[in-house]
Design a protein around this motif. Structure first.
Motif, PDB file in Angstrom:
ATOM      1  N   LYS A 180       0.908  -1.364   0.130  1.00  0.00           N
ATOM      2  CA  LYS A 180      -0.044   0.240  -0.104  1.00  0.00           C
ATOM      3  C   LYS A 180       0.922   1.258  -0.032  1.00  0.00           C
ATOM      4  N   ILE A 181       1.692   1.223   0.930  1.00  0.00           N
ATOM      5  CA  ILE A 181       2.848   2.978   1.079  1.00  0.00           C
ATOM      6  C   ILE A 181       3.164   2.286  -0.644  1.00  0.00           C
ATOM      7  N   GLU A 182       3.928   1.821  -0.822  1.00  0.00           N
ATOM      8  CA  GLU A 182       4.768   1.764  -2.193  1.00  0.00           C
ATOM      9  C   GLU A 182       3.823   2.464  -3.856  1.00  0.00           C
ATOM     10  N   GLY A 183       2.361   2.058  -3.648  1.00  0.00           N
ATOM     11  CA  GLY A 183       1.140   2.348  -4.276  1.00  0.00           C
ATOM     12  C   GLY A 183       0.980   3.911  -3.404  1.00  0.00           C
ATOM     13  N   ASN A 184       0.759   4.173  -2.579  1.00  0.00           N
ATOM     14  CA  ASN A 184       0.808   5.578  -2.405  1.00  0.00           C
ATOM     15  C   ASN A 184       1.517   6.520  -2.800  1.00  0.00           C
ATOM     16  N   ARG A 195       1.200   9.383  -5.690  1.00  0.00           N
ATOM     17  CA  ARG A 195       1.723  10.934  -5.157  1.00  0.00           C
ATOM     18  C   ARG A 195       2.548  11.890  -6.463  1.00  0.00           C
ATOM     19  N   ASN A 196       3.336  10.825  -7.207  1.00  0.00           N
ATOM     20  CA  ASN A 196       4.223  10.755  -7.998  1.00  0.00           C
ATOM     21  C   ASN A 196       2.946  10.730  -9.321  1.00  0.00           C
ATOM     22  N   GLY A 197       2.258  10.726  -9.292  1.00  0.00           N
ATOM     23  CA  GLY A 197       1.359  10.410 -10.662  1.00  0.00           C
ATOM     24  C   GLY A 197       1.290   9.110 -11.991  1.00  0.00           C
ATOM     25  N   LYS A 198       1.791   8.312 -10.372  1.00  0.00           N
ATOM     26  CA  LYS A 198       2.178   7.215 -11.982  1.00  0.00           C
ATOM     27  C   LYS A 198       1.051   5.892 -11.351  1.00  0.00           C
ATOM     28  N   TYR A 199      -0.095   6.118 -12.157  1.00  0.00           N
ATOM     29  CA  TYR A 199      -1.583   5.745 -11.496  1.00  0.00           C
ATOM     30  C   TYR A 199      -1.676   3.975 -11.768  1.00  0.00           C
ATOM     31  N   TYR A 257      -9.050  -0.885  -0.812  1.00  0.00           N
ATOM     32  CA  TYR A 257     -10.155  -1.043  -2.451  1.00  0.00           C
ATOM     33  C   TYR A 257      -9.879   0.799  -2.307  1.00  0.00           C
ATOM     34  N   GLN A 258     -10.758   1.236  -1.516  1.00  0.00           N
ATOM     35  CA  GLN A 258     -10.868   3.191  -1.953  1.00  0.00           C
ATOM     36  C   GLN A 258      -9.518   3.436  -2.257  1.00  0.00           C
ATOM     37  N   ASN A 259      -8.173   3.250  -2.022  1.00  0.00           N
ATOM     38  CA  ASN A 259      -6.494   3.870  -2.690  1.00  0.00           C
ATOM     39  C   ASN A 259      -7.131   3.645  -4.335  1.00  0.00           C
ATOM     40  N   ARG A 260      -7.587   2.093  -4.233  1.00  0.00           N
ATOM     41  CA  ARG A 260      -7.297   1.865  -5.593  1.00  0.00           C
ATOM     42  C   ARG A 260      -8.675   2.684  -6.128  1.00  0.00           C
ATOM     43  N   ALA A 261      -9.727   2.585  -5.697  1.00  0.00           N
ATOM     44  CA  ALA A 261     -10.202   3.496  -6.605  1.00  0.00           C
ATOM     45  C   ALA A 261      -9.747   5.238  -6.696  1.00  0.00           C
ATOM     46  N   ALA A 262      -9.343   5.458  -6.190  1.00  0.00           N
ATOM     47  CA  ALA A 262      -8.675   6.318  -6.032  1.00  0.00           C
ATOM     48  C   ALA A 262      -8.304   7.194  -7.439  1.00  0.00           C
ATOM     49  N   ALA A 263      -7.041   5.708  -7.577  1.00  0.00           N
ATOM     50  CA  ALA A 263      -6.304   5.819  -9.243  1.00  0.00           C
ATOM     51  C   ALA A 263      -6.927   5.835 -10.210  1.00  0.00           C
TER      52      ALA A 263
END
Length: 596
Positions: A101-105, A109-113, A139-145
């Motif tokens: 998750k931290i790697e995904g975040n 943040r760097n625009g690499k969705y 799931y919510q963070n993936r929805a953000a991307a």
């Protein structure tokens, strides 16, 4: 009268203004009451009373605002996890999932969705399913991307999954609402943004503004359908009489009936319509006029008058297509009496304003003025329209012309006073404000039997928060018109503004409905009170009643918006297992519940 006058008090939109002035020709606009009576101390308006331009700017902020991802942690947290792994410390599946998750975040943040989505995939796959909070966040963070990539079906699926793990996850509801908005699923959007409002305890202005926009859109869609399917309803006697009394020299009201000695035969056609008008048998007027219009030329002495009266009553019933046909027939008849043609232009101008065709409406007033440049009704009716359109100084010019031409018409004079009051507040002129109050008193002295003089004075005093004095003027108005439902509704609203006395307000609103079962304003206002009291099912019933008597598309949009808001709250509170009355109590007390 000794009083302290508040120069900065009045901020009204056209709904509230039409309610106060009682403008009879802008029929659909005259129904909006102040809703958030107790929302701010000192009678000041909340963010929901912003100007349209402010709302539009707010909408832009909502659309551009990006919801944050959850579970963010500084990069040092990830470094700590990596060092633990290097030292041979085993990572639990949950810790490993959170590392993904931290790697995904970081990627997010760097625009690499796309890369962020892959890491969230791994987090979801690795995390033990019993860790509900973590799973919901992944799931919510993936929805953000997915939202940034405008993959709306994926956004909805992931938000739904997040809500299965955490049914009170406000951010997931809000993000899914935005996805529904993007795909024009507005009722689903309304439910989700309503859930967000409730879970946030109505504390987030961005969410509230989003909800307002969605409500207006759902109201607009429902109103368009409602206009096609609604059954026209002849208004109450009080409504019709208020409308007719606003005219100074209406030719339809001056045509005499034959004396009984002239003929013992029953009246037919237009004369029967006139008799029905005098007897307040308003349901019979359109059929009687039709009888005149469809009779032979030899028999039809009042065909143009019948067209004007039928067109007027179609207008009052909200049958705009039929009204326009009748008025067009008069205006297309070059041989028709110029006075009747002028009034056809006045009525059609009102119709165009109702349909939000402003330029056509104002153009019709100009045509009426060309025909009859000294007719006071042209200037009086146009003044009311201009006041509704927030053109206060031009409205005052028109009121002045009407009063000059008809100095004994009380309604024109007192509405001129009210326009002066609004302008004095607008320009911040304290002396002018004091002079206006004296003008009100002089109008009442000159026309002691005019109910509008007392009611408008009461409205102004209530706006100035001079509630005891306002109540005195309402009582005087009620002595003149004890069965006027609008007066009773005004008093109910003041009771809420003044004392927060809901029980008294409800009693008055029920009285207004008793004296006029067709009073849309009373049903709508009482429905709004019931929403405040969290009696949502009762509110829905009242709004449905109001919809039966709404007359214009603008009015239907407004009431449908209120109706849809109440229905959405019923849906959401049932789904969340929340008692709306407790939410309402906590919002008003400022208490915040745990776990919401």
């Amino acid at each position: 009268m000794a009083m302290t006058l508040n120069i900065g008090s009045l901020k009204l939109n056209k709904w509230q203004l039409a309610l106060i002035v009682g403008t009879p020709l802008a029929i659909g606009l005259g129904t909006y009451a102040v809703k958030r009576w107790t929302s701010a101390p000192g009678g000041k308006e909340t963010d929901r009373s912003k100007t349209q331009s402010e709302q539009n700017r707010g909408k832009g902020k909502i659309e551009k605002q990006a919801l944050s991802i959850d579970g963010t942690a500084p990069d040092s947290e990830l470094e700590k996890s990596k060092k633990s792994a290097e030292l041979g410390e085993p990572l639990t599946p949950l810790k490993e999932a959170n590392n993904y998750k931290i790697e995904g975040n970081n990627c997010y943040r760097n625009g690499k969705y796309d890369e962020a989505i892959k890491f969230y995939d791994k987090a979801i796959e690795k995390c033990p399913k019993e860790h509900n909070t973590d799973m919901a966040i992944f799931y919510q963070n993936r929805a953000a991307a997915y939202e940034v990539l405008k993959k709306w079906s994926n956004v909805k699926e992931d938000c739904t999954a997040a809500l299965e793990y955490n049914p009170r996850y406000a951010k997931a509801y809000y993000r899914r609402a935005r996805a529904h908005d993007a795909t024009k699923n507005m009722l689903e959007c309304l439910d989700d943004v309503t859930a967000t409002c409730i879970l946030e305890m109505f504390q987030n202005n961005n969410t509230i503004m989003f909800a307002d926009r969605v409500l207006k859109e759902t109201g607009r869609v429902a109103a368009e359908k409602g206009m096609r399917t609604r059954v026209p309803v002849v208004p109450s006697a009080c409504f019709v009489n208020t409308y007719m009394r606003s005219f100074i020299a209406d030719p339809l009201q001056s045509i005499p009936l034959p004396s009984k000695s002239e003929s013992d035969a029953p009246l037919k056609g237009f004369l029967r319509a006139r008799q029905c008008f005098i007897n307040e048998q308003f349901d019979d007027i359109i059929p009687a006029c039709t009888e005149e219009i469809e009779s032979s030329e030899a028999e039809a002495q009042y065909k143009v008058e019948a067209l004007l009266m039928r067109g007027t009553f179609h207008l009052l019933c909200g049958s705009y297509t039929e009204s326009k046909q009748d008025l067009d027939a008069i205006l297309g008849n070059g041989d028709a009496d110029p006075t009747l043609r002028a009034y056809a232009y006045i009525k059609r101008a009102a119709l165009f304003i109702q349909l939000d065709e402003r330029e056509k409406g104002l153009a019709d007033f100009e045509e009426a003025e060309r025909l009859k440049p000294d007719n006071p009704d042209i200037f009086h009716q146009r003044a009311q329209i201009l006041l509704l359109l927030e053109q206060i100084e031009p409205a005052l010019v028109e009121f002045s012309k009407a009063v000059r031409l008809a100095p004994n018409h009380a309604i024109a004079l007192v509405q001129q006073c009210y326009a002066e009051y609004r302008l004095s507040l607008l320009v911040g002129d304290q002396r002018r404000l004091e002079a206006v109050m004296r003008s009100f008193e002089q109008a009442i002295e000159k026309f002691p039997d005019c109910v509008e003089c007392y009611s408008l004075m009461a409205q102004v005093l209530a706006d100035q928060q001079q509630f005891p004095q306002a109540q005195q003027y309402y009582e005087k108005a009620m002595k003149l018109a004890p069965n006027n439902p609008a007066l009773i509704v005004h008093q109910a609203i003041m009771m809420l503004q003044w004392r927060g006395d809901i029980e008294k307000a409800v009693e008055l609103l029920n009285k207004a409905i008793e004296v006029d079962p067709k009073c849309e304003l009373a049903y709508e206002t009482l429905g709004t009170v019931e929403v405040q009291r969290a009696n949502l099912k009762k509110a829905v019933e009242l709004f449905e009643k109001a919809l039966l008597y709404a007359k214009s598309q603008a009015e239907l949009i407004h009431v449908y918006s209120l109706h849809n808001a109440a229905v959405a709250q019923i849906n959401v509170t049932k789904k969340l297992g929340i008692d709306m009355s407790s939410v309402s109590a906590m919002v008003h007390s400022g208490a915040m519940p745990q776990g919401m």
